[in-house]
Write a protein that holds these residues in place. Sequence first.
Motif, short mmCIF file in Angstrom:
data_model
loop_
_atom_site.label_atom_id
_atom_site.label_comp_id
_atom_site.label_asym_id
_atom_site.label_seq_id
_atom_site.Cartn_x
_atom_site.Cartn_y
_atom_site.Cartn_z
N GLY A 142 32.65 37.14 29.85
CA GLY A 142 33.62 37.51 30.86
C GLY A 142 34.73 36.51 31.03
N VAL A 143 35.62 36.81 31.99
CA VAL A 143 36.80 35.99 32.26
C VAL A 143 36.99 35.87 33.77
CG1 VAL A 143 39.32 35.86 32.05
CG2 VAL A 143 37.94 36.60 30.10
N ASP A 144 37.21 34.67 34.25
CA ASP A 144 37.56 34.45 35.65
C ASP A 144 38.99 34.93 35.87
OD1 ASP A 144 38.08 33.59 38.20
OD2 ASP A 144 37.57 31.47 37.84
N LEU A 145 39.19 35.92 36.76
CA LEU A 145 40.50 36.52 36.94
C LEU A 145 41.37 35.74 37.92
CD1 LEU A 145 39.43 40.28 37.07
CD2 LEU A 145 40.36 39.00 35.13
N GLY A 146 40.79 34.73 38.59
CA GLY A 146 41.59 33.90 39.49
C GLY A 146 42.00 34.60 40.77
N ILE A 147 41.30 35.60 41.16
CA ILE A 147 41.57 36.32 42.40
C ILE A 147 40.29 36.38 43.24
CG2 ILE A 147 43.51 37.69 41.52
CD1 ILE A 147 41.56 39.95 40.95
N PHE A 148 40.44 36.68 44.54
CA PHE A 148 39.30 36.64 45.45
C PHE A 148 39.30 37.86 46.38
CE2 PHE A 148 40.17 32.34 44.15
CZ PHE A 148 38.91 31.76 44.01
N VAL A 149 38.09 38.24 46.80
CA VAL A 149 37.91 39.28 47.82
C VAL A 149 37.04 38.69 48.93
CG1 VAL A 149 38.14 41.26 46.28
CG2 VAL A 149 35.90 40.19 46.58
N LYS A 202 38.23 43.81 50.10
CA LYS A 202 39.62 43.51 50.45
C LYS A 202 40.04 42.19 49.80
CE LYS A 202 40.21 47.03 53.25
NZ LYS A 202 41.14 48.13 52.90
N PHE A 203 41.21 42.18 49.17
CA PHE A 203 41.74 40.96 48.58
C PHE A 203 42.18 39.98 49.67
CE2 PHE A 203 42.88 43.75 44.83
CZ PHE A 203 41.98 43.15 43.96
N ASP A 204 42.10 38.68 49.38
CA ASP A 204 42.72 37.71 50.27
C ASP A 204 44.24 37.80 50.08
OD1 ASP A 204 43.16 36.47 47.84
OD2 ASP A 204 42.37 34.52 48.45
N GLU A 205 44.99 37.18 50.96
CA GLU A 205 46.44 37.36 50.96
C GLU A 205 47.09 36.91 49.65
OE1 GLU A 205 48.35 38.98 53.10
OE2 GLU A 205 46.47 39.51 54.11
N GLY A 211 32.65 37.59 55.57
CA GLY A 211 34.07 37.22 55.49
C GLY A 211 34.36 36.09 54.54
N GLU A 212 33.35 35.57 53.84
CA GLU A 212 33.57 34.49 52.89
C GLU A 212 34.34 35.01 51.67
OE1 GLU A 212 29.95 32.62 51.77
OE2 GLU A 212 29.24 32.39 53.84
N LYS A 213 35.09 34.08 51.04
CA LYS A 213 35.82 34.44 49.83
C LYS A 213 34.86 34.50 48.64
CE LYS A 213 40.53 32.82 50.76
NZ LYS A 213 41.62 31.95 50.26
N ILE A 214 34.99 35.58 47.86
CA ILE A 214 34.14 35.80 46.69
C ILE A 214 35.04 35.87 45.46
CG2 ILE A 214 32.45 37.34 45.61
CD1 ILE A 214 31.41 36.16 48.17
N PRO A 215 34.78 35.10 44.40
CA PRO A 215 35.61 35.17 43.19
C PRO A 215 35.40 36.48 42.45
CG PRO A 215 33.72 33.76 42.79
CD PRO A 215 33.69 34.10 44.27
N VAL A 216 36.45 36.94 41.79
CA VAL A 216 36.39 38.18 41.02
C VAL A 216 36.50 37.85 39.53
CG1 VAL A 216 37.41 40.46 40.63
CG2 VAL A 216 37.45 39.45 42.93
#
Length: 814
Positions: free
Chosen positions: A310-317, A235-238, A323-328
């Motif tokens: 790769g490339v850091d997409l700047g989004i999190f799940v 699930k994406f963060d808000e 429940g911790e935020k994980i970078p995508v």
Amino acid sequence: MHAYNPQEIEKKWQEIWLSEGYAEPSDDYSKKKKYILSMFPYPSGRLHMGHVRNYSIGDALSRYYRLRGYNVLQPIGFDSFGMPAENAAIKHGIHPKKWTYENIAYMSKELDSLGFSFSKRRMLATSDEIYTRWEQEFFIKMYEKGLVYQKSAIINWCEHDGTVLANEQVEDGKCWRCGNEVIQKQMPGYYLKITQYAGELLACLDELKQKWPNQVLTMQENWIGQSFGVEFGFKFDEQSKAKLGGKDGFSVFTTRPDTVFGMSYAALAPEHEVVKYLLNHNLLDEQKQNHLKQILNQSPKERQQADKDGVDLGIFVFHPFSGEKIPVWCANFVLNEYGGGAVMSVPAGDERDFEFASKFALPIINIFDDKSLPYTQKDATYINSSFLNGLDYKQASQKIISEFENQGIGKRVLNYKLRDWGISRQRYWGAPVPMVHCDDCGLVCEKLENLPITLPDDVVITGKGNPLDTHPSWKFCKCPKCGKDAIRESDTMDTFFESSWYFARFASDERTWDKCAFDEKSVNYWMNVDQYIGGIEHAILHLLYARFFQKALRDLGYLRDSEPFNALLTQGMVLKDGAKMSKSKGNTVDPDEIIAKYGADTARLFILFAAPPQKELEWNDSAVEGAFKFINRLYERAKNVKISKSLPVIKHEILNQNEKYARLKIYEALNKASEVYENTFAFNTLIAACMEACNALNAQNNSDIWSEGYYIILALLEPIIPHVCAELSQILFERENLKNIANVKILNEVFLSDSINLAVTINGKLRAEISVPSDASDSDILHSAKQAVFKWLDGKQIIKEIVVPKKLVNIVVK
């Protein structure tokens, strides 16, 4: 008898076989049958020695079984659609159809000149309109059943050939046919749902283990790539959700859910829909966009071979449990075709993930109690893993799957690496896809009564684009559903579509070909193929597709069986100067030249004698000359044979040593024949045995043994060198008697030796070996033994003499 003249003899017997219908299968379905099939050729214009090897093997087996009273089907055809015809049209200014059928006519004559006993009545070309008619029906039936669908996807594109390639047709990032670099391109196309049969394709490999090469089975097993694991959703963060237009998240598949607490980032394939959204909406900076486009332009295979990137997409799940935020990230090692194109990345549990995390300074969470182990260890205990702490691999795997399912956030699934088969090709010379595009009705199947949809003849092939798209009238038609103006589909089918069912068409009575795809009575009698022969280069391409087609056509009610080929023989390549024969290397040998100089029998004998069929064969001019000389001797020495209609009656016990030895060699060859023809296919060993028998015959003068020897040897060699054997059998025994070879019994008397070999030991130490008559007395044996070890007995006192019957003599001395 006149001198051996291969051209005269071979022309004579080829005409006889043709007039008699020797190669044609019988309608008597009460007989035992053998269906022998070699992979059919592309009509490139000339046969090469690889063809000669393939078809010599199949023809030897076919002739062997005919001699034994079997009803034999050995058909041949031409895989005649495809790019080479269009390339020839561009190069020589000749229409692909004209080029193809002229080549078929020429190659057919070459096949005849080699004496191959292919059925004339069952010959076909996959570009024949009647063949296309049934193929288009299969396509429509598959579409109606959901086995064919259309989608737009990133595909493998060959700029040189101007066409789409299936994943299986990309070799080391290059086109399997022309060797040009393959690029990735977004295009609509038609796909066969081969993945629907992945489980059955894998399971049925067990049925083939006895009669298929292990290498082929392993290659198919790896290509299908079955794996068990868990599928769950991130699930994406808000903030990420808002950035992505309200997308909730994405799914991921993992075979190691037990390592979920070691996850420090999630990785997406460059083609993933989330990455595409970010690119299409300019949500990444210019540098990142260019970097992603660079990765996208590489083939999946190139990415796998490249350094981790790769490339850091700047989004999190959110982590599914903590429940911790994980970078995508987008990572070049993630395959879009597998597991939804997304992975949970666990640097402490996977080498790829570890390399990527190390390169981009991402966290590495140790989840195993042995800190010296960087990757997943199934004998370690879990740490830093919440409710999995202290468990071993088996316990943790069971626990985590239960938690995924109990919390409703994941499910146990079975996954495959196998992807659906893209069959759309953007070319003229292929079977047209029988679909119509209607503005009102959408994509519509052509009516069966309108089949076949044939190609227009009035086209100009330039090599740029698909000429069907620019034809002034061909594309325009009426919608089969509403009758309004519509546009015909201009894509043609992958040529592997044609070669995936030709074996069943061959098995169908040719008198019904215009009425049905397969007539049930004939197909159920002949199928499955008893022995299939072809190159291992088709282990994944053709052989996997053919197995899929058999199952799909079974489920559509066309065929009965689940597998098409009972046994498979993959013959080795023909080499010259250590390299595969090819025109580009200038190391080819023209079969026509060999036939003109030495005759077809010499070509066949050399190709089967030089090496076992499964091994590579090195071309050897002197060995070809040697094969010719052997046939000459076989022919010339036939003058020693007493002409007879049957085997002579010979009293073995009154023969001399040379005569007995000749019979021994003859029957050794006979004894070997069934094992070679029915199991090992080691024709070289049978030919060698026949050569030994011929040499042994030449060392004696008994005309009855000459007759017996030739009666048997000609029958054993007839499948290999049929022309000269048929000629000699007609002269010496009347030809029809050759068929009675199945009734020749192995005579035990010829294998009984007139002498025995004994070891001679002194005080238990081996000093000599002696050969004595099998009926020799003990005193005679002792006399011979003492003679043999005289130098060791000189001056010694003999204490005891022991004769162990048929084994040894031990002399005890002081």
